[in-house]
Design a protein around this motif. Sequence first.
Motif, PDB file in Angstrom:
ATOM      1  N   SER A   1      55.573  92.124  88.217  1.00 12.59           N
ATOM      2  CA  SER A   1      54.624  93.245  88.274  1.00 12.59           C
ATOM      3  C   SER A   1      55.346  94.555  88.559  1.00 12.59           C
ATOM      4  CB  SER A   1      53.561  92.983  89.343  1.00 12.59           C
ATOM      5  OG  SER A   1      52.789  91.850  89.022  1.00 12.59           O
ATOM      6  N   LEU A   2      56.304  94.511  89.482  1.00 11.97           N
ATOM      7  CA  LEU A   2      57.082  95.711  89.790  1.00 11.97           C
ATOM      8  C   LEU A   2      57.907  96.148  88.587  1.00 11.97           C
ATOM      9  CD1 LEU A   2      58.104  97.827  91.802  1.00 11.97           C
ATOM     10  CD2 LEU A   2      59.831  96.164  92.553  1.00 11.97           C
ATOM     11  N   LYS A   3      58.507  95.165  87.895  1.00 11.10           N
ATOM     12  CA  LYS A   3      59.294  95.465  86.705  1.00 11.10           C
ATOM     13  C   LYS A   3      58.426  96.123  85.630  1.00 11.10           C
ATOM     14  CE  LYS A   3      61.647  92.919  82.989  1.00 11.10           C
ATOM     15  NZ  LYS A   3      60.526  92.797  82.042  1.00 11.10           N
ATOM     16  N   ASN A   4      57.224  95.573  85.397  1.00 15.09           N
ATOM     17  CA  ASN A   4      56.323  96.154  84.406  1.00 15.09           C
ATOM     18  C   ASN A   4      55.884  97.559  84.802  1.00 15.09           C
ATOM     19  OD1 ASN A   4      56.410  93.818  82.858  1.00 15.09           O
ATOM     20  ND2 ASN A   4      54.603  92.932  83.818  1.00 15.09           N
ATOM     21  N   PHE A   5      55.656  97.757  86.089  1.00  9.92           N
ATOM     22  CA  PHE A   5      55.263  99.078  86.588  1.00  9.92           C
ATOM     23  C   PHE A   5      56.371 100.105  86.330  1.00  9.92           C
ATOM     24  CE2 PHE A   5      55.454 102.044  90.251  1.00  9.92           C
ATOM     25  CZ  PHE A   5      54.297 102.754  90.006  1.00  9.92           C
ATOM     26  N   LEU A   6      57.604  99.734  86.636  1.00  5.93           N
ATOM     27  CA  LEU A   6      58.732 100.649  86.417  1.00  5.93           C
ATOM     28  C   LEU A   6      58.967 100.892  84.925  1.00  5.93           C
ATOM     29  CD1 LEU A   6      61.223  99.318  89.133  1.00  5.93           C
ATOM     30  CD2 LEU A   6      59.772 101.352  89.241  1.00  5.93           C
ATOM     31  N   GLU A   7      58.765  99.862  84.111  1.00  7.23           N
ATOM     32  CA  GLU A   7      58.910 100.046  82.661  1.00  7.23           C
ATOM     33  C   GLU A   7      57.855 101.001  82.111  1.00  7.23           C
ATOM     34  OE1 GLU A   7      58.782  96.150  81.002  1.00  7.23           O
ATOM     35  OE2 GLU A   7      60.931  95.778  81.299  1.00  7.23           O
ATOM     36  N   ASN A   8      56.630 100.911  82.629  1.00  3.06           N
ATOM     37  CA  ASN A   8      55.571 101.824  82.194  1.00  3.06           C
ATOM     38  C   ASN A   8      55.904 103.268  82.565  1.00  3.06           C
ATOM     39  OD1 ASN A   8      54.005  99.798  81.071  1.00  3.06           O
ATOM     40  ND2 ASN A   8      52.838  99.449  82.945  1.00  3.06           N
ATOM     41  N   ILE A   9      56.439 103.456  83.762  1.00  6.88           N
ATOM     42  CA  ILE A   9      56.847 104.803  84.171  1.00  6.88           C
ATOM     43  C   ILE A   9      57.958 105.314  83.265  1.00  6.88           C
ATOM     44  CG2 ILE A   9      57.982 106.127  86.006  1.00  6.88           C
ATOM     45  CD1 ILE A   9      56.471 104.495  88.035  1.00  6.88           C
ATOM     46  N   SER A  10      58.918 104.441  82.979  1.00  3.38           N
ATOM     47  CA  SER A  10      60.032 104.825  82.109  1.00  3.38           C
ATOM     48  C   SER A  10      59.544 105.190  80.713  1.00  3.38           C
ATOM     49  CB  SER A  10      61.048 103.679  82.041  1.00  3.38           C
ATOM     50  OG  SER A  10      62.098 103.987  81.161  1.00  3.38           O
ATOM     51  N   ASN A  11      58.617 104.389  80.173  1.00  2.68           N
ATOM     52  CA  ASN A  11      58.076 104.683  78.840  1.00  2.68           C
ATOM     53  C   ASN A  11      57.374 106.031  78.806  1.00  2.68           C
ATOM     54  OD1 ASN A  11      58.995 102.289  77.707  1.00  2.68           O
ATOM     55  ND2 ASN A  11      57.104 101.185  78.134  1.00  2.68           N
ATOM     56  N   LEU A  12      56.552 106.299  79.818  1.00  5.37           N
ATOM     57  CA  LEU A  12      55.854 107.584  79.869  1.00  5.37           C
ATOM     58  C   LEU A  12      56.841 108.740  79.997  1.00  5.37           C
ATOM     59  CD1 LEU A  12      52.810 106.719  82.178  1.00  5.37           C
ATOM     60  CD2 LEU A  12      52.725 107.389  79.776  1.00  5.37           C
ATOM     61  N   TYR A  13      57.857 108.539  80.824  1.00  7.39           N
ATOM     62  CA  TYR A  13      58.853 109.600  81.034  1.00  7.39           C
ATOM     63  C   TYR A  13      59.546 109.965  79.722  1.00  7.39           C
ATOM     64  CZ  TYR A  13      62.982 111.991  82.846  1.00  7.39           C
ATOM     65  OH  TYR A  13      63.967 112.902  83.080  1.00  7.39           O
ATOM     66  N   PHE A  14      60.014 108.959  79.009  1.00 11.30           N
ATOM     67  CA  PHE A  14      60.755 109.247  77.782  1.00 11.30           C
ATOM     68  C   PHE A  14      59.833 109.622  76.622  1.00 11.30           C
ATOM     69  CE2 PHE A  14      64.068 107.007  80.163  1.00 11.30           C
ATOM     70  CZ  PHE A  14      65.102 107.912  79.996  1.00 11.30           C
ATOM     71  N   ASN A  15      58.562 109.219  76.686  1.00  6.51           N
ATOM     72  CA  ASN A  15      57.596 109.749  75.720  1.00  6.51           C
ATOM     73  C   ASN A  15      57.437 111.248  75.897  1.00  6.51           C
ATOM     74  OD1 ASN A  15      57.096 107.299  74.507  1.00  6.51           O
ATOM     75  ND2 ASN A  15      55.193 106.905  75.609  1.00  6.51           N
ATOM     76  N   ILE A  16      57.394 111.676  77.154  1.00  6.46           N
ATOM     77  CA  ILE A  16      57.276 113.110  77.446  1.00  6.46           C
ATOM     78  C   ILE A  16      58.503 113.853  76.950  1.00  6.46           C
ATOM     79  CG2 ILE A  16      57.253 114.794  79.339  1.00  6.46           C
ATOM     80  CD1 ILE A  16      55.413 112.832  80.848  1.00  6.46           C
ATOM     81  N   VAL A  17      59.683 113.293  77.215  1.00  7.24           N
ATOM     82  CA  VAL A  17      60.930 113.932  76.747  1.00  7.24           C
ATOM     83  C   VAL A  17      60.925 114.046  75.227  1.00  7.24           C
ATOM     84  CG1 VAL A  17      63.436 113.663  76.593  1.00  7.24           C
ATOM     85  CG2 VAL A  17      62.268 113.204  78.752  1.00  7.24           C
ATOM     86  N   THR A  18      60.514 112.977  74.551  1.00  9.37           N
ATOM     87  CA  THR A  18      60.481 112.984  73.085  1.00  9.37           C
ATOM     88  C   THR A  18      59.471 113.992  72.552  1.00  9.37           C
ATOM     89  OG1 THR A  18      61.103 110.643  73.060  1.00  9.37           O
ATOM     90  CG2 THR A  18      60.154 111.540  71.044  1.00  9.37           C
ATOM     91  N   LEU A  19      58.281 114.009  73.151  1.00  8.97           N
ATOM     92  CA  LEU A  19      57.255 114.951  72.698  1.00  8.97           C
ATOM     93  C   LEU A  19      57.666 116.405  72.946  1.00  8.97           C
ATOM     94  CD1 LEU A  19      54.025 113.088  73.868  1.00  8.97           C
ATOM     95  CD2 LEU A  19      54.682 113.603  71.507  1.00  8.97           C
ATOM     96  N   GLN A  20      58.381 116.636  74.021  1.00 10.17           N
ATOM     97  CA  GLN A  20      58.862 118.000  74.284  1.00 10.17           C
ATOM     98  C   GLN A  20      59.858 118.447  73.214  1.00 10.17           C
ATOM     99  OE1 GLN A  20      58.375 118.486  79.117  1.00 10.17           O
ATOM    100  NE2 GLN A  20      60.307 117.736  78.355  1.00 10.17           N
TER     101      GLN A  20
END
Length: 202
Positions: free
Chosen positions: A39-58
């Motif tokens: 669960s912790l791993k999935n939580f951190l992966e979701n944060i990572s995905n959102l972070y790099f989605n933001i970087v890509t969209l920027q």
Amino acid sequence: YVTESKAYIDFKVFNLGGWENNKLAKINIDLTQTENKISLKNFLENISNLYFNIVTLQEQSKSTQSNLEVAKTLFDISSQKFEHGQISQQDLNDSKINLLTTQDNLEKIRFQLENEYLSLKILCDIPEATEIAINQEVYEKVEADQLQVEWNPLEWNNAVAREAFALSNLRKTKFAQVPTVSFFVSNTRQRFSTEKNLVNNS
């Protein structure tokens, strides 16, 4: 006066279901720990995905903004050429459509960017009113042969724990049909007091 005392001791000498229940509890602890880690791993992966989605969209927003400036320039040039009769109405319309399409794409990217920021705030329990900014440049492309995939036994351990839990639960169910051997001792005492007598004071 009557005083009564009782003592009862029950010791199960042979109880396979009880032993298996103890093993089942230990396996359940291991299973819970691995599931918490997943669960912790999935939580951190979701944060990572959102972070790099933001970087890509920027980065997409920057690129689209540059394209918009070019589209505006092309539309201005096309408008001047149309006024001088150098291009047709169709060419001017194509230039305008290109400008409007680029503007629409930029608005969509900005909308997606706002949603990704909001999702990141919700996931990280950050108040919506809090302003956050991510400023990271996109890294250069990494070749596939430079990547190293490491073995992560987390999912494997979870699968092993689940299998062990299921097998132990099956054994516990089977052992519930096996008779148990118990040793018990029971002792009851009653004491009658003869020191006091009822006296009639009439």
